[in-house]
Design an enzyme around this catalytic site. Structure first.
Site, mmCIF file in Angstrom:
data_model
loop_
_atom_site.group_PDB
_atom_site.id
_atom_site.type_symbol
_atom_site.label_atom_id
_atom_site.label_comp_id
_atom_site.label_asym_id
_atom_site.label_seq_id
_atom_site.Cartn_x
_atom_site.Cartn_y
_atom_site.Cartn_z
ATOM 1 N N GLU A 261 0.842 -1.195 0.000
ATOM 2 C CA GLU A 261 0.000 0.000 0.000
ATOM 3 C C GLU A 261 0.874 1.242 0.000
ATOM 4 O O GLU A 261 1.558 1.552 0.982
ATOM 5 C CB GLU A 261 -0.917 0.030 1.222
ATOM 6 C CG GLU A 261 -1.801 1.272 1.250
ATOM 7 C CD GLU A 261 -2.692 1.359 2.465
ATOM 8 O OE1 GLU A 261 -3.306 2.416 2.683
ATOM 9 O OE2 GLU A 261 -2.771 0.361 3.203
ATOM 10 N N LYS A 391 -8.003 -14.838 16.442
ATOM 11 C CA LYS A 391 -8.219 -14.464 15.041
ATOM 12 C C LYS A 391 -9.664 -14.104 14.731
ATOM 13 O O LYS A 391 -10.136 -14.299 13.611
ATOM 14 C CB LYS A 391 -7.733 -15.583 14.099
ATOM 15 C CG LYS A 391 -6.255 -15.908 14.285
ATOM 16 C CD LYS A 391 -5.823 -17.115 13.492
ATOM 17 C CE LYS A 391 -4.361 -17.441 13.810
ATOM 18 N NZ LYS A 391 -3.903 -18.673 13.189
ATOM 19 N N ASP A 467 2.037 -13.980 12.836
ATOM 20 C CA ASP A 467 0.881 -14.558 12.161
ATOM 21 C C ASP A 467 -0.006 -13.407 11.677
ATOM 22 O O ASP A 467 -0.636 -12.728 12.499
ATOM 23 C CB ASP A 467 0.100 -15.451 13.126
ATOM 24 C CG ASP A 467 -1.001 -16.227 12.430
ATOM 25 O OD1 ASP A 467 -1.411 -15.832 11.328
ATOM 26 O OD2 ASP A 467 -1.467 -17.236 13.002
ATOM 27 N N HIS A 565 -2.412 10.305 -1.388
ATOM 28 C CA HIS A 565 -2.613 8.986 -1.996
ATOM 29 C C HIS A 565 -2.477 9.050 -3.507
ATOM 30 O O HIS A 565 -1.989 8.103 -4.128
ATOM 31 C CB HIS A 565 -3.982 8.427 -1.602
ATOM 32 C CG HIS A 565 -3.952 7.634 -0.331
ATOM 33 N ND1 HIS A 565 -3.799 6.270 -0.314
ATOM 34 C CD2 HIS A 565 -4.014 8.024 0.957
ATOM 35 C CE1 HIS A 565 -3.781 5.844 0.938
ATOM 36 N NE2 HIS A 565 -3.917 6.887 1.733
#
Length: 581
Positions: A261, A391, A467, A565
């Site tokens: 990104e 998670k 993770d 951006h």
């Protein structure tokens, strides 16, 4: 093992060119024999066909009305019949034969392979423009026009065969037909890199899809065997940027961030600059304990409640901790919290795990076996009952914490807010209240009272071998901003109750991820103070989130988000050029 384009087979390719039209258009076509233009000839035969059909139908209708036998024909009707047959033959030959051949007379697999080889030999080599991680030999002959290359580039790349010896070729064929399971290649061959190459080639042949661009060479496949990834066929390249230095607790850290990104690293870097110019940030570790919550079932809710009271009785904790702590050198039981749903009991064990993230360490604790001696009617349904909770966004993690619970704060000077962040203290305070607090409440957010904590957490997790899926609860964060020192300066803080990180185990031992941990000074286990490396990494994550929150909120307050951006998150390459290159 280098990945190379397959060599063209001259004999087979010649047969293909004799049967079909080649891509360069130099072969002879049936339409070349026509004197008139093709579109004009088609129009003539269309008109002739329907005209004679109409004429013959009209003549036959008159004969039926006048009772004249149909087999008596005039010279004009004979000419019309000949014209009908001729036009019909032309139309069938032009429109029908190719269609019939495409359905029933498709070339064999070998022929298509030869065509693929021939086309692949003229595909332009773009390795200088797009890094692919594999040695590809696909140069463009000088006689091939740019138009042809552009056409070929617009379609899906052809599978690039890997150079294999005869033995490996036989193994590939056995994998393709299903004789040899793909997952067993490492154990049967004893060579992880060779197994990955064979599996990759078999996958391309089975699917007919190319893995061109996915690197194969240059990776230590032995390092992931049995702990990081099964059945590998390559690896994905993610760029790593550096934000910082982040001045945290009196120390400077260069923070690695793996992301695709644009603007993310630049924005976090600006936040680090603002913190550094203001004297740095401070962090506080509130809690350090990984959790796991098995679910058990009894015949009645009364029995489930009896076990709950037994586990939460302080007098029993010492015995339970003694049993649990025997399962690991570093795992130490901290507390047990229980919840009942009918006759089902959820037991949330929390323990310290040293420098490991520690979920497996908690899971292998043998407390359940010990409990079953006093509660033989206990039925263990699952080692994880989602009361952990791993998670998944969960209120229990937001309230009780999981992993490392950290608060990080800084006071940003008013001059820095104006000159570096290009906004004002009052604007930031108001925006934070309306966006991060009220706006998140309106959305019913659970642990999402922030601007983009997940962005920074995920980028650091990927770079350091954590993770990435645990980004879900690790990104729980509430960002607070308040004007201080008579409204001149800004106090900003992030509270993150469930940062789940480790510096040993899993992906942390891979070369790239290990290098990023080493950059932060937290590589491996700390032998002098077990767990201190993982705790330091958690505070670095929180400090980086603080920098990212500060910069993004400033961009929003100053109206710079879209502009930045468009500058950093948009490709500067010409899309038309990329698609044809």
């Amino acid at each position: 093992m280098d990945a190379r384009c397959r060599s063209t087979k001259p004999t087979t390719t010649t047969k293909v060119k004799a049967k079909s039209t080649t891509i360069d258009g130099n072969s002879t076509k049936a339409s070349d024999a026509l004197v008139l233009p093709l579109y004009f000839t088609n129009a003539v035969f269309f008109t002739l066909f329907f005209s004679v059909v109409y004429y013959l139908l009209s003549r036959w209708r008159e004969k039926i009305r006048n009772s004249i036998p149909l087999h008596f024909v005039t010279p004009s009707e004979i000419v019309a019949l000949i014209a009908l047959v001729a036009s019909f033959v032309y139309l069938i030959g032009f429109f029908g034969i190719d269609f019939v051949q495409s359905l029933f007379l498709r070339p064999s697999t070998e022929v298509w392979t030869s065509v693929d080889d021939d086309e692949r030999s003229i595909v332009k080599d773009d390795s200088q423009k797009v890094p692919c991680g594999a040695a590809l030999d696909c140069s463009v002959p000088s006689q091939v026009s740019p138009t042809v290359v552009s056409v070929l580039k617009s379609v899906d790349p052809l599978p690039v065969s890997i150079k294999l010896n005869e033995e490996d070729e036989e193994i590939v064929k056995s994998v393709v037909v299903g004789t040899t399971p793909s997952y067993s290649l490492e154990s049967k061959l004893g060579d992880c890199a060779r197994a990955a190459a064979i599996r990759r080639e078999a996958l391309q042949r089975i699917t007919g899809k190319s893995l061109y661009g996915l690197p194969l060479d240059g990776f230590d496949y032995d390092s992931i065997l049995g702990q990081c990834c099964e059945m590998p066929v390559g690896y994905v390249q993610i760029p790593v940027g550096i934000a910082g230095p982040l001045l945290l607790d009196g120390r400077e850290f260069s923070v690695p961030m793996a992301t695709t990104e644009g603007c993310l690293v630049a924005s976090t870097n600006r936040g680090c600059k603002a913190i550094h110019l203001s004297g740095g940030a401070n962090s506080i570790l509130l809690r350090d304990g990984m959790t796991r919550a098995p679910v058990v079932r009894f015949a009645t809710a009364k029995r489930a409640a009896q076990l709950k009271m037994f586990l939460e009785e302080p007098e029993n904790f010492e015995t339970l901790a003694l049993v649990f702590n025997k399962s690991s050198r570093f795992g130490r039981l901290q507390n047990i919290k229980c919840a009942i749903a009918g006759k089902n009991l959820y037991m949330r064990f929390s323990c310290s795990t040293g420098d490991a993230m520690g979920m497996n360490m908690v899971s292998k604790g043998n407390v359940l076996d010990f409990l079953q001696e006093d509660f033989p009617d206990m039925d263990v349904i699952g080692i994880s009952g989602n009361f952990c909770s791993d998670k998944k966004p969960a209120a229990v993690n937001w309230i009780e914490g999981r992993g490392k619970s950290v608060v990080c704060e800084a006071i940003i000077k008013g001059d820095v807010v104006r000159k570096v962040l290009k906004t004002t203290v009052d604007a930031l305070v108001e925006l934070n209240m309306l966006k991060n607090l009220v706006g998140s409440a309106m959305a019913g957010a659970l642990g999402g009272f922030n601007a983009h904590a997940s962005n920074i957490v995920t980028a650091i997790y990927i770079a350091t071998g954590q993770d990435p899926a645990q980004n879900v609860e690790s990104s729980h964060c509430i960002t607070m901003m308040e004007a201080v020192n008579d409204g001149k300066d800004l106090h900003v803080s992030v509270t993150m109750p469930s940062i789940e990180v480790g510096t040993v185990g899993g992906g942390t031992q891979l070369a790239s991820q290990s290098a990023c941990l080493n950059l932060l000074g937290v590589k491996g286990a700390n032998r002098d103070a077990p767990g201190s490396n993982a705790r330091l990494l958690a505070t670095i994550v929180a400090g980086s989130v603080l920098a990212g929150e500060l910069s993004l909120m400033s961009a929003l307050a100053a109206g710079q988000l879209v502009k930045s951006h468009m500058k950093y998150n948009r490709s500067i390459r010409d899309i038309a050029t990329v698609s044809s290159s």
